[in-house]
Design a protein around this motif. Structure first.
Motif, short mmCIF file in Angstrom:
data_model
loop_
_atom_site.label_atom_id
_atom_site.label_comp_id
_atom_site.label_asym_id
_atom_site.label_seq_id
_atom_site.Cartn_x
_atom_site.Cartn_y
_atom_site.Cartn_z
N TYR A 21 -17.86 2.68 109.94
CA TYR A 21 -16.60 2.07 109.60
C TYR A 21 -15.37 2.95 109.03
CZ TYR A 21 -12.94 -1.10 107.33
OH TYR A 21 -12.05 -1.54 106.86
N ILE A 22 -15.93 3.31 107.96
CA ILE A 22 -15.14 4.30 107.17
C ILE A 22 -14.76 5.58 107.83
CG2 ILE A 22 -14.81 5.75 105.30
CD1 ILE A 22 -14.63 2.81 104.37
N ALA A 23 -15.61 6.04 108.52
CA ALA A 23 -15.35 7.29 109.58
C ALA A 23 -14.44 7.05 110.75
CB ALA A 23 -16.67 7.79 110.08
N ILE A 24 -14.19 5.65 111.37
CA ILE A 24 -13.66 5.59 112.25
C ILE A 24 -12.38 4.78 112.27
CG2 ILE A 24 -13.61 4.30 114.60
CD1 ILE A 24 -16.53 4.76 114.79
N CYS A 25 -12.36 3.94 111.36
CA CYS A 25 -11.35 3.11 111.02
C CYS A 25 -10.31 3.50 109.72
CB CYS A 25 -11.79 1.44 110.50
SG CYS A 25 -12.66 0.67 111.66
N LYS A 26 -11.12 4.46 108.96
CA LYS A 26 -10.27 4.94 107.81
C LYS A 26 -10.77 6.63 107.73
CE LYS A 26 -10.40 0.70 105.10
NZ LYS A 26 -8.70 0.32 105.15
N PRO A 27 -10.58 7.16 108.65
CA PRO A 27 -10.77 8.92 108.63
C PRO A 27 -10.24 9.57 107.70
CG PRO A 27 -9.19 8.27 110.63
CD PRO A 27 -9.49 6.92 109.90
N LEU A 28 -8.82 9.11 107.25
CA LEU A 28 -8.12 10.13 106.26
C LEU A 28 -8.85 9.92 104.85
CD1 LEU A 28 -4.51 9.55 107.45
CD2 LEU A 28 -5.79 11.20 107.86
N THR A 50 -12.87 11.59 100.76
CA THR A 50 -12.92 10.87 99.49
C THR A 50 -13.87 9.68 99.16
OG1 THR A 50 -10.59 11.63 99.66
CG2 THR A 50 -11.48 9.94 97.86
N ILE A 51 -13.96 8.81 100.16
CA ILE A 51 -15.06 7.73 99.86
C ILE A 51 -16.52 8.13 99.84
CG2 ILE A 51 -15.55 5.34 100.76
CD1 ILE A 51 -12.74 5.14 101.73
N MET A 52 -16.84 8.71 100.98
CA MET A 52 -18.12 9.05 101.15
C MET A 52 -18.57 10.69 100.73
SD MET A 52 -19.31 6.16 102.32
CE MET A 52 -21.00 6.93 102.86
N LYS A 53 -18.34 10.88 99.80
CA LYS A 53 -18.23 12.66 99.24
C LYS A 53 -19.86 12.54 99.00
CE LYS A 53 -16.83 10.91 94.41
NZ LYS A 53 -15.81 11.23 93.55
#
Length: 299
Positions: A121-128, A132-135
């Protein structure tokens, strides 16, 4: 554990006692176990040695393969030893260990699949915001939480079953110690405690499944807005293997645990147990290898 004075071992009679069929089952189980070991171990090694695959998504995939190896190793080696030695006995402590570790790895599997849905979800919907989130530390802490948080649940599940008294019989019509069949053997009044644990388990599964579903609703909504077909295909190729793995895990597990236990040995009961305990660890490496272009290229 005072009930050990009445039952010190269980007899696993899920398969035929004919020696020829035992050898056949041994060869089949050995083939399945080797396929799962080779497939999952290959994924772990390929990701570990390929620098361009050192991403959170592939890190979670390593953990999933490790869980699949652990899950299938709880049940099949003991069954193969029984076929090889022509015996059916498993000690009380061995049965307790099977119940505990099978539920630890099974629950951790579902928790990790939920985490992987969030990662997608983070990779596709919030790529920018992805890096930062998935470090790196976040991925490690999240995977560790998925593993460790399931230990108390498994201890509750195991303790709720093994505090019961098993004095009327010690014969299990299965190939490993499975909770519904242990409850069937119990001569204790376990209805209310087991209903409570089952309700808690069902709530956890529903929450995980709802979180995964909500993640993919937003993912597909975002993907369908992408005007470039090539980018759409790439996004779908990332999500489809995970969706298949989730569907396989939830469908086989739900069928095995929601289906009423038969009063007499049934091929359906044995098949259901084989499907949810053996099939996902064997199929998952095939799913991710065939559909993930990065892993195929690395191999």
């Amino acid at each position: 554990m005072s009930n050990q004075s009445t039952v010190t071992e269980f007899l696993l009679l899920g398969f035929s006692d004919a020696r020829e069929l035992q050898i056949f089952h041994l060869m089949v189980f050995l083939g399945i176990y080797l396929a799962a070991m080779v497939g999952n171990f290959l994924i772990i090694v390929v990701i570990a040695v390929s620098n361009h695959l050192h991403t959170p998504m592939h890190f979670f995939l390593i953990n999933l393969s490790s869980l699949d190896l652990s899950t299938i190793s709880v049940t099949l080696p003991k069954s193969m030893a029984h076929f090889l030695l022509n015996t059916t006995a498993i000690s009380y402590s061995g049965c307790a260990a099977q119940v505990f570790f099978f539920h630890v790895f099974g629950a951790a599997d579902l928790a990790l699949l939920t985490v992987m849905a969030y990662d997608h979800y983070i990779a596709i919907c919030k790529p920018l915001y992805y890096k930062t989130i998935m470090k790196g530390t976040t991925s490690i802490h999240t995977a560790a939480s998925a593993w460790l948080s399931c230990v108390p649940y498994s201890a509750l599940r195991t303790g709720n079953v093994l505090h019961l008294s098993f004095s009327k019989s010690n014969i299990l019509d299965q190939f490993f110690c499975e909770v519904p069949w242990l409850l069937k053997l119990s001569c204790s009044d376990s209805y209310f405690s087991e209903v409570g644990v089952l309700a808690f388990s069902f709530l956890l599964v529903i929450n995980c499944f709802a979180f995964i579903s909500m993640s993919y609703i937003q993912i597909f909504t975002m993907v369908l807005r992408i005007p470039v077909r090539e980018k759409q295909r790439k996004a779908f190729s990332t999500c489809i293997p995970h969706l298949i793995a989730v569907s396989l895990f939830v469908s086989t597990g739900s069928f095995a645990y929601l289906k009423p236990v038969s009063n007499s040995p049934s091929a359906l009961d044995l098949t259901a147990s084989l499907l949810y305990s053996v099939l996902p660890p064997v199929i998952n490496p095939v799913i991710y290898t065939m559909t993930n272009n990065d892993i195929k290229a690395a191999m």
